[in-house]
Write a protein that holds these residues in place. Structure first.
Motif, PDB file in Angstrom:
ATOM      1  N   ILE A 163       0.872  -1.178   0.000  1.00 43.38           N
ATOM      2  CA  ILE A 163       0.000   0.000   0.000  1.00 43.38           C
ATOM      3  C   ILE A 163       0.907   1.225   0.000  1.00 43.38           C
ATOM      4  O   ILE A 163       2.093   1.122   0.338  1.00 43.38           O
ATOM      5  CB  ILE A 163      -0.952   0.030   1.219  1.00 43.38           C
ATOM      6  N   THR A 164       0.357   2.375  -0.366  1.00 47.15           N
ATOM      7  CA  THR A 164       1.128   3.608  -0.365  1.00 47.15           C
ATOM      8  C   THR A 164       0.525   4.591   0.637  1.00 47.15           C
ATOM      9  O   THR A 164      -0.695   4.655   0.799  1.00 47.15           O
ATOM     10  CB  THR A 164       1.161   4.248  -1.768  1.00 47.15           C
ATOM     11  N   THR A 165       1.419   5.339   1.307  1.00 42.42           N
ATOM     12  CA  THR A 165       0.987   6.312   2.308  1.00 42.42           C
ATOM     13  C   THR A 165       1.768   7.614   2.131  1.00 42.42           C
ATOM     14  O   THR A 165       2.875   7.612   1.587  1.00 42.42           O
ATOM     15  CB  THR A 165       1.208   5.804   3.757  1.00 42.42           C
ATOM     16  N   THR A 166       1.193   8.690   2.625  1.00 42.82           N
ATOM     17  CA  THR A 166       1.867   9.991   2.565  1.00 42.82           C
ATOM     18  C   THR A 166       2.825  10.190   3.723  1.00 42.82           C
ATOM     19  O   THR A 166       3.668  11.081   3.678  1.00 42.82           O
ATOM     20  CB  THR A 166       0.852  11.145   2.595  1.00 42.82           C
ATOM     21  N   HIS A 167       2.677   9.401   4.763  1.00 40.15           N
ATOM     22  CA  HIS A 167       3.509   9.574   5.955  1.00 40.15           C
ATOM     23  C   HIS A 167       3.782   8.214   6.588  1.00 40.15           C
ATOM     24  O   HIS A 167       2.927   7.335   6.571  1.00 40.15           O
ATOM     25  CB  HIS A 167       2.804  10.472   6.977  1.00 40.15           C
ATOM     26  N   SER A 168       4.970   8.093   7.161  1.00 41.45           N
ATOM     27  CA  SER A 168       5.306   6.901   7.943  1.00 41.45           C
ATOM     28  C   SER A 168       6.451   7.248   8.876  1.00 41.45           C
ATOM     29  O   SER A 168       7.270   8.116   8.571  1.00 41.45           O
ATOM     30  CB  SER A 168       5.717   5.737   7.038  1.00 41.45           C
TER      31      SER A 168
ATOM     32  N   VAL B 232      10.189  -2.712   6.376  1.00 46.12           N
ATOM     33  CA  VAL B 232       8.748  -2.535   6.185  1.00 46.12           C
ATOM     34  C   VAL B 232       8.370  -1.960   4.827  1.00 46.12           C
ATOM     35  O   VAL B 232       7.194  -1.936   4.478  1.00 46.12           O
ATOM     36  CB  VAL B 232       8.122  -1.669   7.306  1.00 46.12           C
ATOM     37  N   GLY B 233       9.347  -1.505   4.046  1.00 41.84           N
ATOM     38  CA  GLY B 233       9.008  -0.969   2.736  1.00 41.84           C
ATOM     39  C   GLY B 233      10.072  -0.048   2.182  1.00 41.84           C
ATOM     40  O   GLY B 233      11.268  -0.258   2.389  1.00 41.84           O
ATOM     41  N   TRP B 234       9.605   1.015   1.492  1.00 46.99           N
ATOM     42  CA  TRP B 234      10.490   1.959   0.836  1.00 46.99           C
ATOM     43  C   TRP B 234       9.935   3.365   0.993  1.00 46.99           C
ATOM     44  O   TRP B 234       8.741   3.561   1.129  1.00 46.99           O
ATOM     45  CB  TRP B 234      10.592   1.665  -0.665  1.00 46.99           C
ATOM     46  N   VAL B 235      10.830   4.332   0.937  1.00 52.43           N
ATOM     47  CA  VAL B 235      10.431   5.736   0.876  1.00 52.43           C
ATOM     48  C   VAL B 235      10.845   6.245  -0.501  1.00 52.43           C
ATOM     49  O   VAL B 235      11.927   5.919  -0.999  1.00 52.43           O
ATOM     50  CB  VAL B 235      11.057   6.569   2.025  1.00 52.43           C
ATOM     51  N   PHE B 236       9.959   7.015  -1.149  1.00 55.38           N
ATOM     52  CA  PHE B 236      10.206   7.558  -2.483  1.00 55.38           C
ATOM     53  C   PHE B 236      10.136   9.078  -2.419  1.00 55.38           C
ATOM     54  O   PHE B 236       9.240   9.632  -1.768  1.00 55.38           O
ATOM     55  CB  PHE B 236       9.149   7.055  -3.468  1.00 55.38           C
TER      56      PHE B 236
ATOM     57  N   THR C 174       6.836  13.295  -1.424  1.00 51.36           N
ATOM     58  CA  THR C 174       7.468  12.096  -0.881  1.00 51.36           C
ATOM     59  C   THR C 174       6.367  11.159  -0.391  1.00 51.36           C
ATOM     60  O   THR C 174       5.363  11.608   0.165  1.00 51.36           O
ATOM     61  CB  THR C 174       8.407  12.465   0.291  1.00 51.36           C
ATOM     62  N   PHE C 175       6.524   9.872  -0.632  1.00 49.54           N
ATOM     63  CA  PHE C 175       5.532   8.905  -0.166  1.00 49.54           C
ATOM     64  C   PHE C 175       6.224   7.617   0.245  1.00 49.54           C
ATOM     65  O   PHE C 175       7.414   7.418  -0.016  1.00 49.54           O
ATOM     66  CB  PHE C 175       4.455   8.658  -1.230  1.00 49.54           C
ATOM     67  N   PHE C 176       5.472   6.757   0.887  1.00 44.49           N
ATOM     68  CA  PHE C 176       5.989   5.511   1.424  1.00 44.49           C
ATOM     69  C   PHE C 176       5.226   4.336   0.829  1.00 44.49           C
ATOM     70  O   PHE C 176       4.021   4.419   0.612  1.00 44.49           O
ATOM     71  CB  PHE C 176       5.852   5.487   2.949  1.00 44.49           C
ATOM     72  N   VAL C 177       5.940   3.271   0.566  1.00 49.58           N
ATOM     73  CA  VAL C 177       5.350   2.030   0.085  1.00 49.58           C
ATOM     74  C   VAL C 177       5.579   1.005   1.189  1.00 49.58           C
ATOM     75  O   VAL C 177       6.727   0.686   1.516  1.00 49.58           O
ATOM     76  CB  VAL C 177       6.005   1.581  -1.243  1.00 49.58           C
TER      77      VAL C 177
END
Length: 169
Positions: A93-98, A130-134, A146-149
């Protein structure tokens, strides 16, 4: 007689105080808004990684498969299956913050989201991947892009986790 009168007055005051306390609690409860947002937790240690209110639908052109589902108390969450260069499938899933922490250098190499740099993201508490930051390659684009996967198999819903806890009777 005076002692009984004193006890009755004291009892009346205690009942009134209790009723007032219940009224205050009740009015506070009725004025509260129900928080429909769910917390997204690290499956490894349970720390808060994000909130369901931060979920976005950022479609990758490299997605092997994508579909909408209800997750984290949120309807129509975009779930994508991304394939890594090592042939691992990641449901994400993608999020705007993590609160996950990006590690290493920013990579410009081929990735799932063109025009973005990326780096792996780990839990700040236990180090679970837990994922990646883009972030955008073009510096003219704002930092808000910037977003998080987040990898679904490495995260868990706080609501689900709470439902598995059995309280003593």
């Amino acid at each position: 007689m005076i002692a009984i009168l004193f006890i009755l007055i004291n009892l009346s005051l205690n009942i009134t105080a209790s009723l007032n306390a219940v009224a205050v609690i009740s009015s506070n409860y009725s004025n509260e808004t129900v928080d429909d947002y769910d917390k997204i937790l690290c499956r490894g240690c349970g720390i808060d990684l994000a909130s369901s209110q931060n979920i976005i639908s950022k479609l990758s052109p490299s997605s092997q498969q994508s579909f909408l589902d209800t997750l984290f108390n949120t309807e129509n969450v975009l779930i994508q299956i991304l394939l890594s260069e090592f042939f691992f499938n990641f449901p994400v899933i993608t999020t705007t913050h993590s609160s996950c922490v990006g590690v290493g250098e920013w990579e410009d190499s081929e990735n799932w989201f063109p025009d973005y740099q990326w780096k792996p993201c780990v839990c700040s508490e236990c180090g679970t991947y837990v994922g990646w930051v883009f972030k955008p390659i073009d510096l003219d684009i704002s930092d808000t892009d910037t977003f998080f996967v987040l990898i679904l198999t490495n995260i868990i819903s706080e609501t689900f986790l709470d439902s598995t806890i059995i309280y003593p009777k």
